[in-house]
Design a protein around this motif. Structure first.
Motif, mmCIF file in Angstrom:
data_model
loop_
_atom_site.group_PDB
_atom_site.id
_atom_site.type_symbol
_atom_site.label_atom_id
_atom_site.label_comp_id
_atom_site.label_asym_id
_atom_site.label_seq_id
_atom_site.Cartn_x
_atom_site.Cartn_y
_atom_site.Cartn_z
ATOM 1 N N GLY A 121 0.790 -1.222 0.000
ATOM 2 C CA GLY A 121 0.000 0.000 0.000
ATOM 3 C C GLY A 121 0.817 1.264 0.000
ATOM 4 N N THR A 122 2.119 1.179 -0.242
ATOM 5 C CA THR A 122 2.967 2.371 -0.208
ATOM 6 C C THR A 122 3.615 2.636 -1.564
ATOM 7 N N VAL A 123 3.981 3.908 -1.736
ATOM 8 C CA VAL A 123 4.844 4.339 -2.837
ATOM 9 C C VAL A 123 6.143 4.806 -2.192
ATOM 10 N N ARG A 124 7.274 4.419 -2.774
ATOM 11 C CA ARG A 124 8.554 4.804 -2.198
ATOM 12 C C ARG A 124 9.412 5.515 -3.239
ATOM 13 N N LEU A 125 10.126 6.526 -2.765
ATOM 14 C CA LEU A 125 11.054 7.278 -3.605
ATOM 15 C C LEU A 125 12.473 6.968 -3.151
ATOM 16 N N TRP A 126 13.346 6.614 -4.110
ATOM 17 C CA TRP A 126 14.711 6.196 -3.815
ATOM 18 C C TRP A 126 15.695 7.054 -4.587
ATOM 19 N N ASN A 127 16.925 7.211 -4.033
ATOM 20 C CA ASN A 127 17.983 7.769 -4.868
ATOM 21 C C ASN A 127 18.638 6.644 -5.658
ATOM 22 N N HIS B 18 21.365 5.268 -5.644
ATOM 23 C CA HIS B 18 22.288 4.368 -4.952
ATOM 24 C C HIS B 18 21.547 3.358 -4.079
ATOM 25 N N GLY B 19 20.227 3.417 -4.041
ATOM 26 C CA GLY B 19 19.455 2.477 -3.232
ATOM 27 C C GLY B 19 19.003 3.035 -1.901
ATOM 28 N N GLY B 20 19.246 4.313 -1.629
ATOM 29 C CA GLY B 20 18.810 4.923 -0.377
ATOM 30 C C GLY B 20 17.371 5.391 -0.451
ATOM 31 N N LEU B 21 16.617 5.140 0.610
ATOM 32 C CA LEU B 21 15.211 5.540 0.654
ATOM 33 C C LEU B 21 15.104 7.029 0.981
ATOM 34 N N VAL B 22 14.399 7.774 0.124
ATOM 35 C CA VAL B 22 14.217 9.216 0.314
ATOM 36 C C VAL B 22 12.906 9.512 1.031
ATOM 37 N N GLU B 23 11.814 8.858 0.606
ATOM 38 C CA GLU B 23 10.504 9.142 1.205
ATOM 39 C C GLU B 23 9.562 7.964 0.953
ATOM 40 N N THR B 24 8.636 7.767 1.900
ATOM 41 C CA THR B 24 7.558 6.787 1.740
ATOM 42 C C THR B 24 6.234 7.532 1.730
ATOM 43 N N PHE B 25 5.421 7.282 0.731
ATOM 44 C CA PHE B 25 4.114 7.935 0.593
ATOM 45 C C PHE B 25 3.028 6.941 0.991
ATOM 46 N N GLU B 26 2.285 7.269 2.036
ATOM 47 C CA GLU B 26 1.222 6.392 2.540
ATOM 48 C C GLU B 26 -0.115 7.098 2.413
ATOM 49 N N GLY B 27 -1.029 6.480 1.686
ATOM 50 C CA GLY B 27 -2.355 7.051 1.487
ATOM 51 C C GLY B 27 -3.306 6.034 0.900
ATOM 52 N N HIS B 28 -2.781 5.194 0.026
ATOM 53 C CA HIS B 28 -3.613 4.125 -0.533
ATOM 54 C C HIS B 28 -3.980 3.126 0.556
ATOM 55 N N ARG B 29 -5.187 2.580 0.475
ATOM 56 C CA ARG B 29 -5.647 1.636 1.492
ATOM 57 C C ARG B 29 -5.472 0.182 1.072
ATOM 58 N N ARG B 30 -5.025 -0.041 -0.146
ATOM 59 C CA ARG B 30 -4.719 -1.398 -0.614
ATOM 60 C C ARG B 30 -3.438 -1.334 -1.444
#
Length: 495
Positions: free
Chosen positions: A438-444, A446-458
């Motif tokens: 249920g998440t969208v993730r933004l990465w650089n 090199h594999g580093g996590l920049v942000e996680t977007f939580e809003g979808h319910r499925r």
């Protein structure tokens, strides 16, 4: 009064409960009035004939309900058979024991209508900024059937019909209009995904007209429009303010993917009905490309807009002209092909397959490279804007970055839930992934996590960057597409 499905379940339970109570009244009545036993017996016999008629239409839809209905029918038959021989002499204690056993059987019927219980969502794990090493999947890793079982989301309509929602948009600031998450309902403790009573951080739009899962979302080349494809059998065109401009109606089953032509003047869709279709922006159908009895999972325009590539569950990708003539068949995957992508120069084609590989081809059908590393199906493949790298998304919970020779460059993910889609940012410094948690993730890069977007319910099925890199769009099984704002995040990322 709740949703239509909720009202139907209440009616089903009321019908069955009424039949149960009527049978109990007749049986207990006969125990206290033996001189009327014959009349009661006749009524009970009619009751036993009516019970299957009342129960069977409600339980015929599912196999489990049929089994429950067979128990219920057998119970009613025992009532009718026993009532004639022992109605006058059966004691209250015997009746109590009999109805206890009958009640146990009816519990099996009631279990059919109990809502499913979902596990609580776990905390997301932020991976280190270094490329993670290959590890054994944790206990939360889905089973081998998990990638297919998650498609059950398609069978369920969204919680609130889109037509009842007052506004398709959420403003960037200020009060938020009603959404499926905020329409006066308390958070559902059974939900597997986080509840969001207020607009999630960075979310600026919600597009919600599809009646079921939204499988695909994509920005137009000029960034002024979006297109979505849904399990309700339609694709839809929107402006960047979230207003629906047109519906593309013609597919007989789910629409898996939608893409814009390079000039932004046409749309192509891929459908479970075995066709790819070409459309004008006003919704007029231009061409139907038939793949026979094979579903079309994905479709892509060549950079010059003169060819289409499709992906099919028979293990092939195919190249077509815009009149629907088949030009080349790409054979090499030994299971379904889920995704296709043209290189920016239009000279190569990449494919992703259920056999756990991605492959690179010339447009004549010659295989150039095989990308191995995912432990499960590869759901999506994408070229970097400069055409020098590939990104893949897999059922093993990772996205991966590759050189065109097949060498792994970076791994994105934590092996928790399947990653369904991956997309490069226009400056190719970042990637976005869509996950079934249920998440969208933004990465650089090199594999580093920049942000996680939580809003979808499925589950989230698709992600797409706007060409200017300021917005990110996502599409999910909750029946919505969402738009997220990015500039502050990208400027804050040290990469």
């Amino acid at each position: 009064m709740g949703s239509k499905r909720h009202r139907q379940r209440v009616a089903q339970v009321a019908i069955v409960l009424g039949a149960w109570l009527l049978g109990g009244w007749l049986l207990y009545g006969s125990a206290f009035a033996p001189d009327e036993s014959q009349g009661s017996g006749l009524l009970l016999e009619r009751q036993s004939q009516m019970a299957p008629a009342l129960i069977t239409p409600q339980v015929a839809a599912e196999r489990a309900e049929e089994r429950a209905g067979e128990h219920a029918t057998g119970c009613a038959a025992e009532i009718a058979m026993g009532s004639r021989s022992a109605m006058g002499s059966r004691s209250i204690e015997t009746a109590d024991a009999f109805w206890k056993e009958a009640g146990d059987r009816w519990q099996q019927v009631f279990r059919v209508w109990q809502p499913p219980k979902f596990p609580k969502a776990g905390r997301s794990v932020t991976p280190s900024k270094t490329t993670p090493s290959k590890t054994t999947p944790s206990k939360t890793t889905p089973s081998k059937q998990g990638d297919r079982l998650m498609l059950a989301d398609l069978a369920r309509p969204v919680a609130v019909p889109a037509a009842t929602l007052p506004s398709p948009n959420l403003p960037a600031s200020g009060s938020a209009p009603s959404t499926p998450e905020t329409q006066g309902r308390s958070p559902d403790s059974r939900s597997a995904f986080p509840q969001t009573p207020e607009p999630p951080e960075h979310q600026i739009r919600v597009l919600q007209r599809h009646q079921r899962a939204v499988w695909s979302v994509v920005f137009s080349p000029d960034g002024q429009h979006l297109a979505t494809a849904g399990a309700d059998g339609t694709a839809r065109l929107w402006d960047d303010a979230g207003h629906e401009l047109a519906q593309l109606v013609g597919h007989k089953r789910a629409v898996w993917n939608v893409v814009f032509s390079p000039d932004g003047q046409r749309l192509a869709t891929a459908g479970a009905d075995g066709t790819a279709r070409l459309w004008a922006l006003n919704g007029d159908e231009l061409t139907v490309i038939s793949a026979g009895d094979r579903a079309v999972w994905d479709v892509a325009f060549s950079p010059n807009g003169q060819r289409l590539a499709t992906a099919s569950p028979d293990g092939t990708a195919r190249l077509w002209d815009l009149e629907g003539r088949e030009l080349v068949v790409f054979r090499g995957h030994n299971r379904a092909v889920w995704s296709v992508a043209f290189s920016p120069d239009g000279q190569r084609l990449a494919t992703a397959g259920a056999d756990g590989t991605a492959r690179l081809w010339t447009l004549t059908g010659r295989q150039l490279a095989v990308f191995r590393g995912h432990d499960r199906a590869v759901w999506s493949v994408a070229f970097s804007p400069d055409g020098q790298r590939l990104a893949t998304a897999g059922g093993d919970g990772t996205a991966r970055l590759w050189s065109l020779t097949g060498r792994s460059l970076a791994i994105f993910g934590d092996n928790r839930r399947a990653v369904w889609d991956v997309a490069f940012s226009p400056d190719q410094a970042h990637l976005a992934t869509a996950s079934t948690d249920g998440t969208v993730r933004l990465w650089n890069r090199h594999g580093g996590l920049v942000e996680t977007f939580e809003g979808h319910r499925r589950a989230v099925w698709s992600v797409s960057f706007r060409p200017d890199g300021k917005w990110l769009a996502s599409a999910g099984a909750d029946g919505t597409a969402r738009i997220w704002e990015l500039p502050a995040l990208l400027s804050a990322d040290p990469s």
